[in-house]
Motif scaffolding. Structure first.
Motif, PDB file in Angstrom:
ATOM      1  N   LYS A  79      12.278  72.842  45.995  1.00 43.93           N
ATOM      2  CA  LYS A  79      13.492  72.023  46.031  1.00 43.93           C
ATOM      3  C   LYS A  79      13.156  70.548  46.183  1.00 43.93           C
ATOM      4  O   LYS A  79      12.181  70.177  46.856  1.00 43.93           O
ATOM      5  CB  LYS A  79      14.384  72.468  47.194  1.00 43.93           C
ATOM      6  N   LEU A  80      14.002  69.708  45.580  1.00 41.44           N
ATOM      7  CA  LEU A  80      13.897  68.273  45.761  1.00 41.44           C
ATOM      8  C   LEU A  80      14.339  67.899  47.175  1.00 41.44           C
ATOM      9  O   LEU A  80      14.992  68.700  47.860  1.00 41.44           O
ATOM     10  CB  LEU A  80      14.779  67.558  44.736  1.00 41.44           C
ATOM     11  N   PRO A  81      14.016  66.692  47.631  1.00 41.49           N
ATOM     12  CA  PRO A  81      14.445  66.281  48.970  1.00 41.49           C
ATOM     13  C   PRO A  81      15.956  66.365  49.182  1.00 41.49           C
ATOM     14  O   PRO A  81      16.399  66.545  50.322  1.00 41.49           O
ATOM     15  CB  PRO A  81      13.943  64.838  49.067  1.00 41.49           C
ATOM     16  N   ASP A  82      16.746  66.253  48.108  1.00 42.88           N
ATOM     17  CA  ASP A  82      18.201  66.355  48.260  1.00 42.88           C
ATOM     18  C   ASP A  82      18.695  67.797  48.238  1.00 42.88           C
ATOM     19  O   ASP A  82      19.901  68.051  48.289  1.00 42.88           O
ATOM     20  CB  ASP A  82      18.919  65.528  47.189  1.00 42.88           C
ATOM     21  N   GLY A  83      17.760  68.757  48.173  1.00 42.31           N
ATOM     22  CA  GLY A  83      18.129  70.171  48.243  1.00 42.31           C
ATOM     23  C   GLY A  83      18.295  70.860  46.904  1.00 42.31           C
ATOM     24  O   GLY A  83      18.458  72.091  46.856  1.00 42.31           O
ATOM     25  N   ALA A 113      14.986  68.797  33.278  1.00 41.04           N
ATOM     26  CA  ALA A 113      15.928  67.680  33.451  1.00 41.04           C
ATOM     27  C   ALA A 113      15.781  67.014  34.812  1.00 41.04           C
ATOM     28  O   ALA A 113      16.202  65.865  34.982  1.00 41.04           O
ATOM     29  CB  ALA A 113      17.367  68.172  33.257  1.00 41.04           C
ATOM     30  N   LEU A 114      15.183  67.722  35.780  1.00 39.79           N
ATOM     31  CA  LEU A 114      15.021  67.157  37.119  1.00 39.79           C
ATOM     32  C   LEU A 114      13.642  66.538  37.337  1.00 39.79           C
ATOM     33  O   LEU A 114      13.350  66.053  38.429  1.00 39.79           O
ATOM     34  CB  LEU A 114      15.277  68.240  38.182  1.00 39.79           C
ATOM     35  N   LEU A 115      12.813  66.559  36.310  1.00 41.79           N
ATOM     36  CA  LEU A 115      11.481  65.967  36.394  1.00 41.79           C
ATOM     37  C   LEU A 115      11.424  64.702  35.545  1.00 41.79           C
ATOM     38  O   LEU A 115      12.246  64.496  34.658  1.00 41.79           O
ATOM     39  CB  LEU A 115      10.409  66.954  35.911  1.00 41.79           C
ATOM     40  N   SER A 116      10.450  63.871  35.804  1.00 42.54           N
ATOM     41  CA  SER A 116      10.287  62.655  35.010  1.00 42.54           C
ATOM     42  C   SER A 116       9.721  62.997  33.630  1.00 42.54           C
ATOM     43  O   SER A 116       9.140  64.077  33.418  1.00 42.54           O
ATOM     44  CB  SER A 116       9.353  61.682  35.716  1.00 42.54           C
ATOM     45  N   GLU A 117       9.872  62.076  32.693  1.00 42.05           N
ATOM     46  CA  GLU A 117       9.320  62.280  31.355  1.00 42.05           C
ATOM     47  C   GLU A 117       7.808  62.465  31.421  1.00 42.05           C
ATOM     48  O   GLU A 117       7.243  63.307  30.711  1.00 42.05           O
ATOM     49  CB  GLU A 117       9.662  61.090  30.450  1.00 42.05           C
ATOM     50  N   GLU A 118       7.161  61.691  32.265  1.00 38.33           N
ATOM     51  CA  GLU A 118       5.712  61.798  32.398  1.00 38.33           C
ATOM     52  C   GLU A 118       5.294  63.167  32.927  1.00 38.33           C
ATOM     53  O   GLU A 118       4.335  63.773  32.444  1.00 38.33           O
ATOM     54  CB  GLU A 118       5.189  60.699  33.328  1.00 38.33           C
ATOM     55  N   THR A 142      -0.938  69.683  29.072  1.00 38.25           N
ATOM     56  CA  THR A 142      -2.191  69.866  29.810  1.00 38.25           C
ATOM     57  C   THR A 142      -2.140  71.156  30.625  1.00 38.25           C
ATOM     58  O   THR A 142      -1.102  71.811  30.736  1.00 38.25           O
ATOM     59  CB  THR A 142      -2.455  68.691  30.783  1.00 38.25           C
ATOM     60  N   ASP A 143      -3.283  71.475  31.216  1.00 36.70           N
ATOM     61  CA  ASP A 143      -3.389  72.641  32.099  1.00 36.70           C
ATOM     62  C   ASP A 143      -3.349  72.248  33.574  1.00 36.70           C
ATOM     63  O   ASP A 143      -3.723  73.032  34.441  1.00 36.70           O
ATOM     64  CB  ASP A 143      -4.691  73.400  31.815  1.00 36.70           C
ATOM     65  N   THR A 144      -2.885  71.059  33.869  1.00 38.47           N
ATOM     66  CA  THR A 144      -2.793  70.623  35.264  1.00 38.47           C
ATOM     67  C   THR A 144      -1.848  71.547  36.031  1.00 38.47           C
ATOM     68  O   THR A 144      -0.780  71.917  35.530  1.00 38.47           O
ATOM     69  CB  THR A 144      -2.277  69.177  35.351  1.00 38.47           C
ATOM     70  N   ALA A 145      -2.248  71.915  37.236  1.00 42.05           N
ATOM     71  CA  ALA A 145      -1.417  72.808  38.054  1.00 42.05           C
ATOM     72  C   ALA A 145      -0.062  72.163  38.351  1.00 42.05           C
ATOM     73  O   ALA A 145       0.022  70.954  38.590  1.00 42.05           O
ATOM     74  CB  ALA A 145      -2.137  73.142  39.356  1.00 42.05           C
ATOM     75  N   PHE A 146       0.988  72.967  38.342  1.00 42.09           N
ATOM     76  CA  PHE A 146       2.348  72.487  38.534  1.00 42.09           C
ATOM     77  C   PHE A 146       2.488  71.709  39.846  1.00 42.09           C
ATOM     78  O   PHE A 146       3.090  70.625  39.881  1.00 42.09           O
ATOM     79  CB  PHE A 146       3.313  73.676  38.525  1.00 42.09           C
ATOM     80  N   GLY A 147       1.945  72.257  40.919  1.00 43.36           N
ATOM     81  CA  GLY A 147       2.075  71.606  42.221  1.00 43.36           C
ATOM     82  C   GLY A 147       1.464  70.221  42.253  1.00 43.36           C
ATOM     83  O   GLY A 147       1.959  69.333  42.956  1.00 43.36           O
ATOM     84  N   ARG A 148       0.386  70.026  41.489  1.00 44.36           N
ATOM     85  CA  ARG A 148      -0.245  68.719  41.450  1.00 44.36           C
ATOM     86  C   ARG A 148       0.610  67.725  40.651  1.00 44.36           C
ATOM     87  O   ARG A 148       0.723  66.556  41.010  1.00 44.36           O
ATOM     88  CB  ARG A 148      -1.644  68.827  40.824  1.00 44.36           C
ATOM     89  N   VAL A 149       1.218  68.223  39.573  1.00 45.05           N
ATOM     90  CA  VAL A 149       2.040  67.349  38.726  1.00 45.05           C
ATOM     91  C   VAL A 149       3.278  66.860  39.476  1.00 45.05           C
ATOM     92  O   VAL A 149       3.643  65.684  39.406  1.00 45.05           O
ATOM     93  CB  VAL A 149       2.448  68.075  37.432  1.00 45.05           C
ATOM     94  N   VAL A 150       3.945  67.760  40.188  1.00 39.73           N
ATOM     95  CA  VAL A 150       5.225  67.407  40.817  1.00 39.73           C
ATOM     96  C   VAL A 150       5.072  66.938  42.261  1.00 39.73           C
ATOM     97  O   VAL A 150       6.075  66.676  42.928  1.00 39.73           O
ATOM     98  CB  VAL A 150       6.220  68.596  40.751  1.00 39.73           C
ATOM     99  N   ARG A 151       3.859  66.792  42.730  1.00 41.29           N
ATOM    100  CA  ARG A 151       3.641  66.374  44.120  1.00 41.29           C
ATOM    101  C   ARG A 151       4.397  65.091  44.481  1.00 41.29           C
ATOM    102  O   ARG A 151       4.920  64.966  45.601  1.00 41.29           O
ATOM    103  CB  ARG A 151       2.147  66.205  44.385  1.00 41.29           C
ATOM    104  N   PRO A 152       4.484  64.073  43.574  1.00 43.07           N
ATOM    105  CA  PRO A 152       5.207  62.845  43.945  1.00 43.07           C
ATOM    106  C   PRO A 152       6.675  63.056  44.298  1.00 43.07           C
ATOM    107  O   PRO A 152       7.299  62.176  44.895  1.00 43.07           O
ATOM    108  CB  PRO A 152       5.071  61.978  42.684  1.00 43.07           C
TER     109      PRO A 152
END
Length: 226
Positions: free
Chosen positions: A201-205, A129-134, A142-152
């Motif tokens: 954590k997100l920037p808002d904590g 729920a805290l991530l974008s649909e994309e 996909t097998d993309t690493a989690f850190g790469r997906v959520v880097r933005p």
């Protein structure tokens, strides 16, 4: 943890700046000598420090792979998903994530590998729920690493624990306790050398991911100096 000065001295002694590469020389074993044990300990502690000071384990392993030439130039860490694994989030995980009993939590287990060499295995519980649909679609398909997906997201990392799973040196080695060695024999490393437990954590904590990462002996899969 070793001081910067001691680490530098060990690296100079070990010749770790050598241009020889693990990819070119073969993923050789380490000899069981006192020096090799010191080198191995210093390197595991170095990776430990880098993981503690960076938000993304994936990007840290990218740099580790490149710096120690574990693969051809330009190779990146990829995630090999373990698709038949399932560990529902228990009350402790939900508390870490600040998630209520009805919120959906997704579990993802992966092996992070560099050119086929597994460097870590990770259990990851995250809040879709805290991530974008994309992002959710990429993580699910996909097998993309989690850190790469959520880097933005510009996330931060809070380490809950950092634990060495292998101690190549005896207690009191720095005070003169003899370092065990088997002349002519290989250095026997266990499958796993280091474990981290962390929350992203997100920037808002708000926490959105709880991780258990176990780093394999693949992190030392480059030949030590002669």
């Amino acid at each position: 943890m070793l001081s910067r000065r001691l680490l530098l001295a060990l690296f100079v002694i070990a010749g770790l700046a050598s241009p020889a590469t693990a990819f070119e020389a073969g993923r050789a074993g380490w000899p069981d000598t006192a020096l090799a044990r010191l080198q191995a300990y210093a390197l595991v502690q170095t990776l430990n420090a880098e993981l503690l000071s960076n938000p993304s384990a994936t990007l840290t392993l990218d740099r580790w792979c490149a710096a120690h030439r574990l693969a051809p130039a330009g190779a990146k860490v990829v995630a090999d998903r373990v698709r038949d694994a399932d560990k529902p989030a228990d009350a402790g995980i939900r508390e870490l994530l600040g998630a209520g009993p009805q919120e959906r939590i997704v579990y993802r287990r992966v092996r992070l590998a560099c050119d086929g060499l597994v460097l870590s295995e990770a259990d990851n519980w995250y809040r879709p729920a805290l991530l974008s649909e994309e992002m959710n679609r990429e993580l699910e398909t996909t097998d993309t690493a989690f850190g790469r997906v959520v880097r933005p997201l510009g996330f931060s990392r809070s380490t809950l624990s950092s634990r060495l799973l292998w101690q190549p040196l005896p207690e009191g080695w720095e005070m003169g306790t003899p370092i065990p060695a088997t002349p002519g024999g290989p250095l026997d490393m266990p499958d796993f050398l280091l474990e981290h437990r962390a929350v992203l954590k997100l920037p808002d904590g708000r926490p959105f991911s709880a991780l258990v990462e176990t780093y394999t002996r693949g992190i030392l899969a480059f030949p030590p100096p002669p």
